[in-house]
Design an enzyme around this catalytic site. Structure first.
Site, PDB file in Angstrom:
ATOM      1  N   HIS A 112     -16.275 -30.389  23.272  1.00  0.00           N
ATOM      2  CA  HIS A 112     -15.302 -30.186  24.409  1.00  0.00           C
ATOM      3  C   HIS A 112     -15.344 -28.561  24.824  1.00  0.00           C
ATOM      4  O   HIS A 112     -14.425 -28.151  25.841  1.00  0.00           O
ATOM      5  CB  HIS A 112     -13.911 -30.417  24.237  1.00  0.00           C
ATOM      6  CG  HIS A 112     -13.643 -31.887  23.791  1.00  0.00           C
ATOM      7  ND1 HIS A 112     -13.805 -32.928  24.900  1.00  0.00           N
ATOM      8  CD2 HIS A 112     -13.499 -32.497  22.681  1.00  0.00           C
ATOM      9  CE1 HIS A 112     -13.671 -34.036  24.096  1.00  0.00           C
ATOM     10  NE2 HIS A 112     -13.473 -33.674  22.808  1.00  0.00           N
ATOM     11  N   GLU A 157      -7.499 -19.992   9.554  1.00  0.00           N
ATOM     12  CA  GLU A 157      -7.207 -18.898   8.663  1.00  0.00           C
ATOM     13  C   GLU A 157      -8.596 -18.344   8.195  1.00  0.00           C
ATOM     14  O   GLU A 157      -8.479 -17.233   8.025  1.00  0.00           O
ATOM     15  CB  GLU A 157      -6.415 -19.462   7.333  1.00  0.00           C
ATOM     16  CG  GLU A 157      -6.091 -18.579   6.286  1.00  0.00           C
ATOM     17  CD  GLU A 157      -5.447 -17.202   6.623  1.00  0.00           C
ATOM     18  OE1 GLU A 157      -5.049 -16.993   7.878  1.00  0.00           O
ATOM     19  OE2 GLU A 157      -5.425 -16.539   5.670  1.00  0.00           O
ATOM     20  N   CYS A 159       5.803   2.068  11.104  1.00  0.00           N
ATOM     21  CA  CYS A 159       5.293   3.196  10.492  1.00  0.00           C
ATOM     22  C   CYS A 159       6.004   3.120   9.055  1.00  0.00           C
ATOM     23  O   CYS A 159       7.015   2.243   8.997  1.00  0.00           O
ATOM     24  CB  CYS A 159       5.888   4.474  11.226  1.00  0.00           C
ATOM     25  SG  CYS A 159       5.138   4.431  12.711  1.00  0.00           S
ATOM     26  N   ASN A 169      10.711   4.894  12.327  1.00  0.00           N
ATOM     27  CA  ASN A 169       9.814   3.531  12.426  1.00  0.00           C
ATOM     28  C   ASN A 169      10.623   2.753  13.448  1.00  0.00           C
ATOM     29  O   ASN A 169      12.021   2.348  13.494  1.00  0.00           O
ATOM     30  CB  ASN A 169       9.707   2.627  11.301  1.00  0.00           C
ATOM     31  CG  ASN A 169       9.174   1.628  11.628  1.00  0.00           C
ATOM     32  OD1 ASN A 169       8.082   1.378  12.175  1.00  0.00           O
ATOM     33  ND2 ASN A 169       9.429   0.522  10.735  1.00  0.00           N
ATOM     34  N   GLY A 170      10.135   2.555  14.596  1.00  0.00           N
ATOM     35  CA  GLY A 170      10.583   1.426  15.575  1.00  0.00           C
ATOM     36  C   GLY A 170      10.231   2.072  17.158  1.00  0.00           C
ATOM     37  O   GLY A 170       9.266   2.687  17.138  1.00  0.00           O
ATOM     38  N   LYS A 217      -9.276 -14.493   8.590  1.00  0.00           N
ATOM     39  CA  LYS A 217      -9.572 -13.509   7.471  1.00  0.00           C
ATOM     40  C   LYS A 217     -10.736 -12.906   7.919  1.00  0.00           C
ATOM     41  O   LYS A 217     -10.955 -11.702   7.755  1.00  0.00           O
ATOM     42  CB  LYS A 217      -9.604 -14.399   6.254  1.00  0.00           C
ATOM     43  CG  LYS A 217      -9.084 -13.941   4.901  1.00  0.00           C
ATOM     44  CD  LYS A 217      -7.614 -13.950   4.649  1.00  0.00           C
ATOM     45  CE  LYS A 217      -6.887 -13.185   5.980  1.00  0.00           C
ATOM     46  NZ  LYS A 217      -5.454 -13.470   5.897  1.00  0.00           N
ATOM     47  N   ARG A 268       1.377   0.666   6.152  1.00  0.00           N
ATOM     48  CA  ARG A 268       2.215   0.276   7.201  1.00  0.00           C
ATOM     49  C   ARG A 268       1.641   0.906   8.525  1.00  0.00           C
ATOM     50  O   ARG A 268       1.974   0.691   9.830  1.00  0.00           O
ATOM     51  CB  ARG A 268       3.364   0.799   7.009  1.00  0.00           C
ATOM     52  CG  ARG A 268       4.450   0.008   6.461  1.00  0.00           C
ATOM     53  CD  ARG A 268       5.857   0.197   6.570  1.00  0.00           C
ATOM     54  NE  ARG A 268       6.709  -0.626   6.434  1.00  0.00           N
ATOM     55  CZ  ARG A 268       7.330  -1.216   7.669  1.00  0.00           C
ATOM     56  NH1 ARG A 268       7.145  -0.554   8.663  1.00  0.00           N
ATOM     57  NH2 ARG A 268       8.148  -2.267   7.505  1.00  0.00           N
ATOM     58  N   LYS A 321       0.055  -3.681   8.304  1.00  0.00           N
ATOM     59  CA  LYS A 321       0.704  -4.878   7.461  1.00  0.00           C
ATOM     60  C   LYS A 321       1.917  -5.439   7.984  1.00  0.00           C
ATOM     61  O   LYS A 321       1.936  -6.736   8.096  1.00  0.00           O
ATOM     62  CB  LYS A 321       1.083  -4.164   6.104  1.00  0.00           C
ATOM     63  CG  LYS A 321       1.435  -5.346   5.145  1.00  0.00           C
ATOM     64  CD  LYS A 321       0.471  -6.230   4.506  1.00  0.00           C
ATOM     65  CE  LYS A 321       0.958  -7.251   3.686  1.00  0.00           C
ATOM     66  NZ  LYS A 321      -0.405  -8.319   3.600  1.00  0.00           N
ATOM     67  N   GLU A 368     -10.931 -10.232  10.629  1.00  0.00           N
ATOM     68  CA  GLU A 368      -9.783  -9.102  10.554  1.00  0.00           C
ATOM     69  C   GLU A 368     -10.180  -8.073   9.880  1.00  0.00           C
ATOM     70  O   GLU A 368     -10.189  -6.888  10.041  1.00  0.00           O
ATOM     71  CB  GLU A 368      -8.455  -9.669  10.517  1.00  0.00           C
ATOM     72  CG  GLU A 368      -8.132  -9.893   8.904  1.00  0.00           C
ATOM     73  CD  GLU A 368      -6.875 -10.176   8.665  1.00  0.00           C
ATOM     74  OE1 GLU A 368      -5.975  -9.403   9.197  1.00  0.00           O
ATOM     75  OE2 GLU A 368      -6.411 -11.137   8.036  1.00  0.00           O
ATOM     76  N   TRP A 402       1.525   4.597  12.866  1.00  0.00           N
ATOM     77  CA  TRP A 402       0.681   3.732  13.527  1.00  0.00           C
ATOM     78  C   TRP A 402       1.037   3.956  14.894  1.00  0.00           C
ATOM     79  O   TRP A 402       2.210   3.292  15.248  1.00  0.00           O
ATOM     80  CB  TRP A 402       0.769   2.119  13.029  1.00  0.00           C
ATOM     81  CG  TRP A 402      -0.221   1.495  13.299  1.00  0.00           C
ATOM     82  CD1 TRP A 402      -1.370   1.155  12.783  1.00  0.00           C
ATOM     83  CD2 TRP A 402       0.076   0.237  14.353  1.00  0.00           C
ATOM     84  NE1 TRP A 402      -2.122   0.202  13.430  1.00  0.00           N
ATOM     85  CE2 TRP A 402      -1.122  -0.300  14.502  1.00  0.00           C
ATOM     86  CE3 TRP A 402       1.275   0.021  15.235  1.00  0.00           C
ATOM     87  CZ2 TRP A 402      -1.372  -1.490  15.222  1.00  0.00           C
ATOM     88  CZ3 TRP A 402       0.757  -1.283  16.046  1.00  0.00           C
ATOM     89  CH2 TRP A 402      -0.442  -1.821  16.067  1.00  0.00           C
TER      90      TRP A 402
HETATM   91  O1  M6R Z   1       4.850 -10.701   7.414  1.00  0.00           O
HETATM   92  P1  M6R Z   1       4.690 -11.811   8.328  1.00  0.00           P
HETATM   93  O2  M6R Z   1       4.241 -12.870   7.455  1.00  0.00           O
HETATM   94  O3  M6R Z   1       5.680 -12.327   9.075  1.00  0.00           O
HETATM   95  O4  M6R Z   1       3.346 -11.245   8.951  1.00  0.00           O
HETATM   96  C1  M6R Z   1       2.657 -12.054  10.045  1.00  0.00           C
HETATM   97  C2  M6R Z   1       1.207 -11.607  10.593  1.00  0.00           C
HETATM   98  O5  M6R Z   1       1.346 -10.336  10.856  1.00  0.00           O
HETATM   99  C3  M6R Z   1       0.468 -11.639   9.205  1.00  0.00           C
HETATM  100  O6  M6R Z   1       0.277 -12.802   8.498  1.00  0.00           O
HETATM  101  C4  M6R Z   1      -1.021 -11.426   9.552  1.00  0.00           C
HETATM  102  O7  M6R Z   1      -1.466 -12.291  10.176  1.00  0.00           O
HETATM  103  C5  M6R Z   1      -1.597 -11.120   8.267  1.00  0.00           C
HETATM  104  N1  M6R Z   1      -1.804  -9.668   7.693  1.00  0.00           N
HETATM  105  C6  M6R Z   1      -3.321 -11.209   8.541  1.00  0.00           C
HETATM  106  O8  M6R Z   1      -3.837 -11.352   7.211  1.00  0.00           O
END
Ligand code: M6R
Length: 604
Positions: A500, A477, A2, A97-98, A481, A27, A599, A484, A71
């Site tokens: 495979h 990646e 959060c 937050n936590g 992208k 967040r 995020k 997501e 969140w």
């Molecule tokens: O802050 P971080 O780099 O540790 O975050 C890791 C992942 O949560 C982050 O890279 C996530 O996969 C991306 N936001 C995806 O685009």
């Protein structure tokens, strides 16, 4: 996961809190709330994004209060479960937050003592515990309450009976004080208050702070006041704005010529032909290093996989890459190894746990992060900053390219230390690196061509991304992208693996993006393209401007400017980012805030 904010000063708190929450909604954004005190505590909460909350707020004049964007982790998305959570007498308001692990037991005990709960959140037990301990001094009550809590937290609390005072505390969740003139802030992230101040004080685990508009005091767990260093953040407030782009993600993709330059700044000298990092990193990257273990999550993990190819190629030392969530429980801890955690936020719970495990096993630890003062920078033995500025879009873009730059510089540095790279070769790499911003600009100018392909794949059932060598992590990646932000199912594969199993999924409606570079396996990927086409799907190749062969094999080609083979990964990355962005945009998706994602993943 959060976002939290507290404000005390001379402005109307309502406006500051709403403004800050808008900057924190990456967040979490399933519900939000504020509590403002103007003699009496007034609370407004609403489900959905901040504008929904804004509509609910009536006149409220106070100059201190707290705010939260949620969140959900415990309890469904509802007004009752939104924060602030309140004490029974509705005088104390708390945002959190936590995760409180022992909340069930605490709640049972508190209910037996007569406390009435109005939400299903774990958070609410904290405010009732504080209420239970309250004897006229908020920080004393919080110190006592926190002793009973197990779990992680960053909390910000206000009480109607103590005007102008805000108390915060943290354990395993970020909390930072923003120091202003005649006003002060307390937030989970710097962008929350960057509009008002760039002077910050980071809280460490176990610390509690008391702020008023004219003072900031920090105490350790034993209630001893500690003196903390104020730091200056050189992020521009405008970096946290969209600057005319329709989405933060697009702005952040377009930021890359500049952020790559920023990441190189101060580290690469063409004149001295050297790579330099801050002093404390020198002792970690020495010529006796014989293996590296990279730990990370999500996009940062893929940067780590890419780093493995770069470091192994240039230095010959083995690199092992683990997901933090696996390493923390199952990873092999080799004391002789350097453990590098890659984390944009520096706050990802699994990566912090992996880092702590590595430290407990006496491994040397280094963090690559974007956030100075983040928890990771304080846990590890050394850190290298990405210097990419704040990234607001949930999808990592500019920080991914900066992570690869840092890993590339590490590879070059070790290669030089181990005499694997002569000064001429190093100089060539340095020149190529300095060329990158120009090449990225060229890719950005080709955005319309990428949009045409996006239009072609936007209704696909599924999209495959394939590549070999360094292009394999790029495939992973590219697929992450796309899925997501556009919700189109996508998978990345090492091209040799298709036969495979994954071939079974190929249909005419499964476009395949093939990442090709003119390396030793070029013929192999051409053969893979042939195998794919024989099964019906169309192939979109990503290829070098100088590759004249590829048009004979692929149905469509997206081109990137020719560069050193190892450095083509940057241009390819930007193509993949734009492709995902355009698909998501054409499908009308909420690009900066994809469903179910946040995020920073600050819980396990
Ligand atoms: O802050 P971080 O780099 O540790 O975050 C890791 C992942 O949560 C982050 O890279 C996530 O996969 C991306 N936001 C995806 O685009």
């Amino acid at each position: 996961m959060c976002g939290i904010i507290g404000y005390t000063g001379f402005r109307e708190a309502k406006n500051v809190l709403i403004e800050s929450l808008k900057r924190l909604d990456y967040r979490g954004y399933d519900s939000a709330g504020i509590g403002v005190i103007d003699n009496q505590l007034q609370v407004f909460k609403e489900v959905g994004e901040i504008p929904n909350l804004e509509k609910e707020i009536t006149v409220v004049k106070g100059t201190f209060g707290v705010g939260h964007t949620r969140w959900a982790t415990h309890g469904k998305v509802s007004k009752e479960n939104a924060h602030p959570q309140l004490s029974c007498n509705k005088k104390i308001a708390l945002v959190h937050n936590g995760i409180i692990e022992n909340f069930k037991k605490l709640r049972d005990d508190l209910e037996k003592k007569g406390h009435n709960f109005s939400s299903q959140t774990d958070t609410e037990v904290i405010v009732h515990l504080i209420d239970e301990e309250y004897k006229g001094n908020l920080e004393e009550a919080i110190f006592s309450a926190l002793k009973k809590i197990q779990g992680s937290y960053a909390i910000v609390v206000v009480c109607e009976d103590e005007p102008g005072k805000i108390v915060g505390a943290r354990k395993e969740s970020p909390l930072v004080i923003g120091v202003g003139d005649n006003e002060n802030f307390l937030a989970s992230d710097i962008p929350a208050f960057l509009k008002y101040t760039n002077r910050v004080i980071y809280l460490d685990d176990g610390e509690l702070c008391v702020i008023t508009k004219n003072s900031t005091k920090v105490f350790d767990v034993n209630k001893i006041e500690v003196s903390k260093k104020e730091e200056l953040i050189d992020w521009d407030f405008k970096d946290a704005e969209k600057s005319g782009f329709p989405h933060f993600m697009l702005k952040e993709i377009y930021d890359q010529p500049d952020t790559i330059h920023q990441t190189l700044r101060g580290r690469v000298s063409g004149i001295e032909q050297s790579i330099d990092f801050p002093e404390n990193v020198g002792k970690l990257l020495d010529r006796n290093l014989d293996s590296i273990n990279i730990v990370a999550c999500g996009t940062s993990f893929y940067a780590g996989l890419l780093g493995k190819y770069l470091i192994e190629k240039l230095t010959d030392i083995p690199v092992f890459v683990d997901l933090s969530s696996e390493y923390r429980y199952f990873g092999t801890r080799n004391k002789a190894s350097l453990v590098i955690a890659v984390t944009q936020s520096g706050e990802t719970a699994d990566t912090l746990a992996a880092l702590k495990e590595a430290k407990n096993s006496d491994c040397r630890t280094l963090v690559i992060t974007n956030v100075i003062g983040s928890t990771a920078t304080r846990v590890a033995d050394g850190y290298i900053l990405m210097q990419s500025g704040p990234e607001i879009g949930v999808a990592a873009t500019k920080t991914f390219t900066s992570q690869i730059i840092v890993l590339f510089l590490i590879a070059l540095k070790i290669a030089v230390l181990k005499n694997k790279l002569g000064s001429d070769e190093l100089y060539k790499y340095i020149l190529n690196l300095k060329e990158l911003p120009r090449q990225i600009r060229e890719i950005l100018e080709r955005s319309d061509g990428i949009k045409n392909i996006a239009n072609y794949i936007k209704d696909a059932n599924s999209v495959f991304f394939i590549g070999r060598g360094i292009n394999y992590p790029l495939s992973l990646e590219g697929a992450l992208k796309l899925k997501e932000i556009s919700y189109v199912h996508a998978e990345g594969f090492a091209a040799g693996e298709l036969k495979h199993g994954p071939f079974a999924l190929l249909t005419e409606n499964t476009p395949v993006i093939a990442i090709t570079t003119k390396d030793a396996t070029y013929d192999k990927i051409i053969a893979n393209i042939g195998e794919v086409k024989a099964r019906g799907p169309k192939v979109i190749a990503i290829a070098d401007d100088n590759d004249t062969e590829i048009d004979k094999h692929a149905d469509f080609v997206l081109r990137f400017p020719s560069n050193s083979r190892l450095l083509s990964c940057f241009s390819i990355t930007v193509i993949l980012q734009l492709l995902a962005y355009h698909v998501a945009n054409l499908r009308g998706c909420p690009i900066d805030k994809p469903r179910n994602l946040a995020k920073s993943v600050t819980v396990e």
